[in-house]
Design an enzyme around this catalytic site. Structure first.
Site, PDB file in Angstrom:
ATOM      1  N   GLU A 113      57.683 -16.245  31.389  1.00  0.00           N
ATOM      2  CA  GLU A 113      56.945 -17.087  32.321  1.00  0.00           C
ATOM      3  C   GLU A 113      57.679 -18.353  32.771  1.00  0.00           C
ATOM      4  OE1 GLU A 113      53.030 -17.623  30.579  1.00  0.00           O
ATOM      5  OE2 GLU A 113      52.493 -15.548  31.023  1.00  0.00           O
ATOM      6  N   GLU A 124      52.234  -8.539  29.969  1.00  0.00           N
ATOM      7  CA  GLU A 124      51.087  -9.237  29.354  1.00  0.00           C
ATOM      8  C   GLU A 124      49.861  -9.046  30.225  1.00  0.00           C
ATOM      9  OE1 GLU A 124      51.405 -13.402  28.460  1.00  0.00           O
ATOM     10  OE2 GLU A 124      53.346 -13.187  27.454  1.00  0.00           O
TER      11      GLU A 124
HETATM   12  C1  BGC Z   1      51.527 -17.442  26.066  1.00  0.00           C
HETATM   13  C2  BGC Z   1      50.442 -17.496  25.043  1.00  0.00           C
HETATM   14  C3  BGC Z   1      49.096 -17.389  25.705  1.00  0.00           C
HETATM   15  C4  BGC Z   1      49.052 -16.209  26.633  1.00  0.00           C
HETATM   16  C5  BGC Z   1      47.786 -16.173  27.411  1.00  0.00           C
HETATM   17  C6  BGC Z   1      51.386 -16.194  26.825  1.00  0.00           C
HETATM   18  O1  BGC Z   1      52.482 -16.023  27.650  1.00  0.00           O
HETATM   19  O2  BGC Z   1      52.753 -17.489  25.442  1.00  0.00           O
HETATM   20  O3  BGC Z   1      50.544 -18.650  24.267  1.00  0.00           O
HETATM   21  O4  BGC Z   1      48.120 -17.190  24.718  1.00  0.00           O
HETATM   22  O5  BGC Z   1      50.159 -16.209  27.516  1.00  0.00           O
HETATM   23  O6  BGC Z   1      47.555 -17.386  28.048  1.00  0.00           O
END
Ligand code: BGC
Length: 374
Positions: free
Chosen positions: A193, A311
């Site tokens: 990110e 993710e």
């Molecule tokens: C972050 C996490 C977070 C998740 C959802 C991830 O990329 O590293 O800390 O919980 O995104 O927000």
């Protein structure tokens, strides 16, 4: 169906564009990597990964994300914490067993490497973290889980790209050299990110330098790369990649509607006010996911790149029925387009697995691994 080209057939229906189909099916990529093949061993890949693997193995079309990484889960909140355990989770051998037994194909392992790197040149990584990651990689591979290791939470780089550039590249040089001869089922992911100051043209330059650094010792390893703006799919158009490097998988993250997935998230300002937001799977809500994923698929075909939804998840403060519905729909739409995916995450705040009761949360596991999945 004569030729197993299901992802592109889907795209054909979606776009009715013969030129696009030819570009995707025309075999412009090198022959599929051996990691595309279903790997023999105690367990086999999930049906979706296997189907995609057969398709890619035909060597007449591009690799798909599904064929490369299949269905996965993030081992979040462990090695991404300032020190493993500080966020409540220490990785255990048994976790890899339950993940493999549930039928996953891969794990993504977020790692806060910079917390273990010296502040001054040559920015040496501690042997402790390298040995711990050696162990994680070995545990995954022993169960035939493909494994993605990334650089996670490098906030200093995001705040001061110029000041941290040399250190970031030195970190990658060390990781890459450590795993230069590792099994090809190990994948690298350059940076989780990128956002803020590290975006747009600057991110493209930094990404290119990191890829070049990795390629010095790992000329053929698959590397996961993503756009700026927190790996948001809307930023894909701004992403530039070295055209001649065909071992890149493009990742994006999906947390929309954000007020649903991040309701009550302690790290997100204002999220208390979103509590009670449900996701019912209305036609409009479904179209929102489909529209986003169509946009990614179009970009992927135009640029001839496999896709990894690295993710997606809804925080535990949302109601479980909505979480399960949303998760199932995201998985379905990702798989329909040949994307690999990794749920965020295994056993913490979004957890599909309850580490106290030591069992999967059945609604979430069922959404991720539906019994009637292809
Ligand atoms: C972050 C996490 C977070 C998740 C959802 C991830 O990329 O590293 O800390 O919980 O995104 O927000």
């Amino acid at each position: 169906m004569g030729k197993p080209c299901w992802m592109l057939l889907w795209l054909g229906v979606a776009f009715l564009a013969a030129g696009v189909l030819l570009a995707g099916c025309g075999g412009r990529l090198p022959a599929a990597s051996p990691v595309d093949e279903p790997v023999s061993g105690a367990r086999t890949s999930s049906p979706v990964a296997a189907a995609a693997s057969q398709a890619t193995a035909a060597a007449t079309q591009s690799a798909t994300g599904a064929g490369l990484l299949g269905r996965g889960i993030n081992l979040g909140n462990a090695l991404e914490a300032p020190r493993e355990g500080e966020w409540g989770l220490v990785l255990e051998e048994g976790f890899f067993d339950v993940i493999a037994e549930a039928g996953f194909d891969s794990v993504r392992v977020p790692i806060r490497w910079h917390a273990y790197a010296d502040a001054a040149p040559p920015y040496a990584l501690s042997e402790d973290i390298l040995q711990r990651v050696d162990w994680v990689v070995a545990q995954a591979l022993a169960r035939d889980l493909r494994v993605v290791i990334n650089v996670h939470h490098y906030q200093a780089l995001i705040d001061d790209p110029a000041g941290q550039r040399e250190r970031f590249l030195a970190i990658w040089q060390q990781i890459a050299e450590r795993y230069a001869s590792a099994d090809e089922r190990l994948f690298f992911e350059v940076l989780n990110e990128p956002n803020g100051a590290l975006d747009g043209a600057l991110w493209n330059r930094m990404l290119r330098e990191a890829i070049d650094t990795i390629r010095e010792s790992n000329p053929t390893r698959w590397v996961v790369v993503g756009p700026g703006s927190w790996n948001n799919y809307r930023a894909l158009e701004a992403l530039t990649l070295p055209e001649d490097d065909r071992r890149l998988i493009v990742t994006f993250h999906y947390y929309d509607p954000f007020h649903f997935t991040h309701q009550g998230a302690e790290w997100t300002d204002g999220s208390e006010a979103w509590m009670g937001t449900r996701w019912e799977g209305t036609a409009r809500q479904m179209r929102e996911i489909q529209g986003a994923f169509d946009q990614v698929a179009r970009w992927a075909v135009a640029h001839d790149r496999p896709v990894y939804l690295g993710e997606f998840g809804a925080y535990s403060k949302a109601d479980m029925a909505s979480r399960a519905r949303w998760t199932a729909q995201v998985v379905r739409e990702a798989e329909a387009r040949g994307f690999a995916w990794a749920y965020w995450e295994f056993a913490a705040g979004f957890g599909a697995y309850d580490p106290v009761a030591r069992r999967w949360r059945p609604e979430l596991l069922g959404a991720l691994m539906p019994a009637d999945a292809p």
